[in-house]
Design an enzyme around this catalytic site. Sequence first.
Site, PDB file in Angstrom:
ATOM      1  N   CYS A  47       0.668  -1.229   0.054  1.00 28.25           N
ATOM      2  CA  CYS A  47      -0.157   0.011   0.086  1.00 28.25           C
ATOM      3  C   CYS A  47       0.872   1.256   0.036  1.00 28.25           C
ATOM      4  O   CYS A  47       2.108   1.334   0.291  1.00 28.25           O
ATOM      5  CB  CYS A  47      -0.792   0.187   1.182  1.00 28.25           C
ATOM      6  N   CYS A  81      -6.122   1.463  -2.181  1.00 27.71           N
ATOM      7  CA  CYS A  81      -5.436   2.772  -2.420  1.00 27.71           C
ATOM      8  C   CYS A  81      -4.728   2.949  -3.770  1.00 27.71           C
ATOM      9  O   CYS A  81      -4.168   3.794  -4.406  1.00 27.71           O
ATOM     10  CB  CYS A  81      -4.260   2.808  -1.356  1.00 27.71           C
TER      11      CYS A  81
END
Length: 271
Positions: A47, A81
């Site tokens: 991420c 994300c």
Amino acid sequence: MPDVQTMRTSMASGFRSDDERWAAVVDRNHAAVGEFVYCVTTTGVYCRPGCAARHPRRENVRFHTSCEDAENTGFRPCRRCRPNEPPPAERHARSVAAACRLVETAEELPDLDALAQVASMSRFHFHRVFKAITGFTPRAYTAAHRADRTREALRTSRTVTEAIYDSGFNSSARFYAASPERLGMAPAVFRGGGTGETIRFAVGECSLGSILVAATTKGICAILFGDDPAALARDLEDRFPRAELVGGDGCKILAHLTAIPTTFDHDSCRT
């Protein structure tokens, strides 16, 4: 005062150690985006630091300087994300630009569903994003573009009837019903250079440079942007050589511009 390069180096140095990187993850510090990604060994996902997902346990986290490094060690990008894609603000700007291009190039002006589909968003999310970026609702932007298309068609088409279809209207009744609001006068009068009309105009400044707004008692007939106020006035005179042009403080005319944001950059929707 340090120069820009020194400031960038200083900012980047704040995320060099694993402890500093972990602190950025916990704080969801968006300033760290682009500096590193973090990988979670229990899920196999990596991420960006600002990811809104629930924080993993510290002992399950590894750090890499790039998406490529993370993927080369067997991790896959987070679907939330999307760290291997441009940041959300950039993606949204590109999506809105694509929607604007569709409005500007489509023979028939698209509805909200069609624009949202081009932007790869739900209609409700697209509506919020479009307004946040441009200051216009999609409907207002489409209406403004149709008004521009109508004015251009009347100037270049051989007849009013031809202009009706060139500007995207499917019926003359709809065209004539909308013309006072979109043109500020009857189509034939607009095409004839404003014969018999009194047009009041004012020139001001906005984020795009100089702006000239011209209106009759029926509605706005021209909104012009440029760098030279005098050139804008000459342009207005060329468009309506048979009208009486009256300059002034334009308070009533400029009130119509409350829907036009001063921060809107029209060029961004043409890139």
